[in-house]
Design a protein around this motif. Structure first.
Motif, PDB file in Angstrom:
ATOM      1  N   LEU A  63      -8.015   6.124   5.455  1.00  0.00           N
ATOM      2  CA  LEU A  63      -9.064   5.267   4.600  1.00  0.00           C
ATOM      3  C   LEU A  63     -10.172   6.327   4.315  1.00  0.00           C
ATOM      4  O   LEU A  63     -10.946   6.225   3.323  1.00  0.00           O
ATOM      5  N   VAL A  65      -5.009   3.674  -3.613  1.00  0.00           N
ATOM      6  CA  VAL A  65      -5.861   3.133  -2.814  1.00  0.00           C
ATOM      7  C   VAL A  65      -7.295   3.074  -3.669  1.00  0.00           C
ATOM      8  O   VAL A  65      -8.034   4.222  -3.758  1.00  0.00           O
ATOM      9  N   ASP A  66      -8.042   1.722  -3.878  1.00  0.00           N
ATOM     10  CA  ASP A  66      -9.051   1.785  -4.673  1.00  0.00           C
ATOM     11  C   ASP A  66     -10.291   2.268  -3.461  1.00  0.00           C
ATOM     12  O   ASP A  66     -10.094   1.698  -2.422  1.00  0.00           O
ATOM     13  N   LEU A  75      -0.461   5.350   4.735  1.00  0.00           N
ATOM     14  CA  LEU A  75      -1.226   4.001   4.687  1.00  0.00           C
ATOM     15  C   LEU A  75      -0.181   2.696   4.756  1.00  0.00           C
ATOM     16  O   LEU A  75      -0.519   2.161   5.924  1.00  0.00           O
ATOM     17  N   TRP A 112     -11.978  -2.066   4.047  1.00  0.00           N
ATOM     18  CA  TRP A 112     -10.830  -2.242   5.180  1.00  0.00           C
ATOM     19  C   TRP A 112     -11.271  -1.305   6.453  1.00  0.00           C
ATOM     20  O   TRP A 112     -10.947  -1.548   7.453  1.00  0.00           O
ATOM     21  N   ASP A 129     -11.821  -0.949  -1.872  1.00  0.00           N
ATOM     22  CA  ASP A 129     -10.698  -1.619  -0.852  1.00  0.00           C
ATOM     23  C   ASP A 129     -10.766  -0.850   0.357  1.00  0.00           C
ATOM     24  O   ASP A 129     -10.910  -1.396   1.482  1.00  0.00           O
ATOM     25  N   ALA A 130     -10.923   0.455   0.145  1.00  0.00           N
ATOM     26  CA  ALA A 130     -10.994   1.242   1.470  1.00  0.00           C
ATOM     27  C   ALA A 130     -12.261   1.053   2.048  1.00  0.00           C
ATOM     28  O   ALA A 130     -12.219   1.248   3.552  1.00  0.00           O
ATOM     29  N   ALA A 167      -9.005   7.864   1.493  1.00  0.00           N
ATOM     30  CA  ALA A 167      -9.141   7.110   0.268  1.00  0.00           C
ATOM     31  C   ALA A 167     -10.672   6.891  -0.336  1.00  0.00           C
ATOM     32  O   ALA A 167     -11.078   6.928  -1.461  1.00  0.00           O
ATOM     33  N   LEU A 216       0.809  -1.201   0.018  1.00  0.00           N
ATOM     34  CA  LEU A 216       0.001   0.099  -0.071  1.00  0.00           C
ATOM     35  C   LEU A 216       1.017   1.484   0.138  1.00  0.00           C
ATOM     36  O   LEU A 216       2.022   1.313   0.647  1.00  0.00           O
TER      37      LEU A 216
END
Length: 709
Positions: free
Chosen positions: A384, A395-396, A307, A403, A399-400, A387, A303
């Motif tokens: 995040l 960072v997609d 992050l 997570w 995905d953020a 993000a 990453l």
């Protein structure tokens, strides 16, 4: 001073309400309206509407039949509207909350001429989380990895066919507007584990950044809170909002007038809200699992930027914390000794809240370690969020979103451990009430764990700072606010300001005509449980022959079960005992038996001594086995008594007797529920007439006709 225009508005609303329902004014209700209006109407405010006078708090004890909801609503709603404040009505039980929202407020609005809007406020955990539903219904290896990360916090990895059908049904009902996402409005009963898999909490929720934010059931319901004149909440939700600084869920305290119905519960609710506890082995397992999953996440992909750097630091910090956590188990185990009486949980309380030096030192180390973990997790969660807004390159967004709940849940749990060890790692300030600190020994499936816990022994300081000094105005009401005829107990426990307007309004019931209080000539001493139980078994059948509907209240589950076993099969067939079925089912069956002209007797514990409504023939006799002194194994109450003794006080007379007085009044209150009710209260405890505190307890009860054998 209350302005004439407001005074006339309140009086007009009350007259119209009475006329519409063809009722006569009740003296106690009129007095309650006047006391509340006098307190809230005397508030001085600046040009921006902020209170600039002393805290404005009205404390009103009003018995059953007063019509408390009508009184405080008619008094407070016009004042809240005139001052542009939101009225927050808070209750301790769901039953009263629903009664106010679905029965009382609609009736008051219809009959009084007042125009106001209202809504019901519930916590985030009462609403479904669409993001969790999506995760549960998605498939694919990438999602399975995410699901493993969530497993510790309510997600089921193995989703069976029945569960999938349930989740699909929820999505369909939401999509077609046949369900609003509220657990209480789902057509079928949902057990707690199932519901936990589809709801979320503050730590896991990404708020407006969530892709499902526009359809979120919780935030849709929350929008109503900003528009309604009256919000009906519960004590837990109000306290949660205050703990977040106020204004996070409900309106800010300075912009709110609070009504605490069932207000005698507020101090205990506040203490529970600020207590901390942690299972040592359970936390070790959580730290170990979290370390593995974060390590796996770091290994799966690199990453970028901060992050990646912070995430790579986390496993090391988690391992350091885990090592110290394991040391704490051995240290706590060697510092505690557990008694094993049958009726108590194995519990060790540190005298005066003072823990041994080695425990305090290691707790300080754990506090420092959890502080670092929390700081890292806070940074990660903030990053995040960025993000999710598309502001972190590499960072997609999806995905953020996946997570964030994991790391948010980790932060919540780590922060809870931080709060615990913070209080274990310091000495209490001299002269202040100490923190109660204790350890429970738990056993499950042959495995043992130690639960370390702590709690303030009084909520007074917290409530004074976060509530009474901060809010625009407040009313506390209940049928049992005084103890032994005084408000001292409530003021000590709840921190009620010295200048509060405290009053008792008279009940509409003619207690001396409606009920007799009887104390039979029972020779057995309640301090000798076996003899007292035998005496109850001997006299109870004759007492129960007198009325078809009765409620027998016990302070001990063991004594209740032993009396049931001893009264014989003939009476056992007429008795409904708490624990054999749900409370609601038991009450329903009892009413049905009475409707069928049969004898029915309820055997119940403390939860049946309050909030149970059995008017008329459903309850014509209440039998109380003994004075309801608190069970001696409560560590918070024991620590409070110890502190009072250390200051030269008498904990029995200052804590035990006043507390028993409140419980005794509540228990006796189960008899008379309407003005036409009649009946008998029997107390099988001669200490009311033989002990030096007995007279004070008797005099604290309503003025029943007395018959002392």
């Amino acid at each position: 001073m209350l302005k004439d225009e407001l005074k006339q508005s309140i009086q007009q609303a009350y007259r119209q309400f009475l006329d519409s329902k063809q009722l006569k004014a009740r003296y106690g209700q009129k007095l309650m309206i006047a006391e509340i209006a006098r307190t809230l109407g005397a508030i001085d405010a600046d040009d921006e509407g902020r209170r600039c006078s002393d805290p404005a708090v009205a404390v009103v004890e009003a018995g059953t039949g007063t019509g408390k909801t009508v009184a405080y609503a008619l008094a407070a709603i016009p004042i809240a509207q005139a001052t542009k404040k939101r009225l927050i009505i808070s209750t301790a039980t769901v039953a009263l909350q629903e009664q106010i929202v679905f029965k009382d407020l609609p009736d008051i609005r219809l009959q009084s001429g007042l125009e106001f809007s209202y809504t019901l406020a519930k916590g985030r955990g009462r609403y479904v989380c669409l993001t969790k539903l999506d995760h549960l219904l998605q498939s694919g290896q990438e999602n399975v990895a995410t699901m493993e990360l969530f497993a510790q916090d309510g997600f089921h990895i193995d989703v069976d066919e029945r569960a999938v059908k349930l989740y699909q049904g929820m999505v369909e009902q939401l999509a077609t507007n046949r369900w609003d996402g509220d657990r209480d409005n789902w057509k079928e009963e949902l057990d707690d584990p199932t519901w936990r898999s589809v709801t979320t909490d503050h730590g896991q929720c990404s708020g407006r950044r969530c892709t499902n934010f526009g359809q979120c059931a919780f935030y849709k319901a929350r929008e109503e809170l900003t528009r309604a004149d009256v919000v009906v909440a519960n004590h837990d939700l109000v306290l949660a909002d205050l703990a977040l600084g106020g204004g996070a869920i409900l309106s800010a305290p300075a912009d709110s007038i609070y009504i605490f119905d069932e207000g005698h519960h507020l101090p205990d609710k506040a203490i529970n809200h600020f207590a901390h506890h942690s299972r040592l082995h359970g936390t070790e397992s959580w730290l170990e699992q979290s370390n593995k999953q974060i390590t796996k996440l770091v290994a799966q992909r690199a990453l970028p930027g901060d992050l990646g750097r912070w995430l790579e630091q986390l496993p090391v910090r988690l391992q350091e914390t885990l090592d110290s956590q394991r040391q704490m188990y051995a240290l706590i185990e060697s510092a505690t000794e557990f008694p094993y009486p049958d009726s108590f949980k194995p519990c060790y309380r540190f005298p005066n809240g003072v823990v041994p030096g080695p425990v305090r030192d290691l707790a300080g180390d754990l506090k420092a370690l959890y502080s670092v973990v929390c700081e890292l997790l806070t940074r990660l969660c903030d990053e995040l969020k960025e993000a999710m807004d598309g502001k972190v390159e590499g960072v997609d967004v999806i995905d953020a979103e996946n997570w964030y709940p994991l790391l948010g849940a980790m932060l919540s749990r780590a922060d809870a451990s931080l709060g615990l060890w913070q209080l274990y790692g310091v000495e209490d300030p001299e002269g202040e009430p100490p923190v109660a600190r204790w350890v429970l020994l738990l056993e499950q499936d042959g495995h043992y764990d130690l639960e370390v816990a702590c709690s303030p022994i009084l909520a007074a300081r917290t409530l004074r700072q976060s509530l009474w000094n901060s809010c625009y105005g407040a009313v506390v009401t209940s049928a049992t606010l005084t103890a032994l005829g005084r408000f001292d107990r409530l003021q000590m426990r709840a921190g009620i300001p010295d200048g509060a307007n405290c009053s008792v309004v008279p009940s509409p019931f003619y207690h001396s005509d409606a009920a007799t209080l009887r104390i039979p000539a029972l020779s057995a001493d309640p301090k000798l449980p076996e003899q007292h139980t035998e005496a109850i078994i001997e006299c109870l059948p004759a007492l129960l022959e007198e009325q078809p509907g009765a409620l027998v209240l016990f302070s001990s589950r063991r004594q209740m079960q032993e009396v049931f076993a001893g009264v014989g099969r003939q009476w056992q067939q007429r008795i409904l005992m708490q624990g054999d079925r749900s409370k609601q089912e038991l009450l329903t069956q009892h009413r049905q038996r009475i409707d069928d002209d049969k004898t029915s007797v309820i055997f119940g514990l403390a939860s049946f001594a309050e909030g149970v409504d059995l008017p008329g023939r459903y309850c014509e006799q209440v039998i109380i086995a003994k004075i309801p002194f608190a069970v001696p194994d409560d560590p918070v109450e024991a620590a409070l008594g110890e502190w009072i003794e250390s200051r030269g006080g008498n904990s029995f007379m200052e804590i035990s007797v006043p507390d028993a007085s409140v419980r005794l009044v509540q228990a006796c209150g189960r008899l008379l529920r309407t003005e036409t009710d009649r009946g008998l209260i029997t107390i099988l405890d001669r200490r009311l007439v033989s002990a030096r505190y007995g007279r004070a307890l008797l005099d604290s009860l309503p003025p029943f006709q007395r018959r002392i054998d």
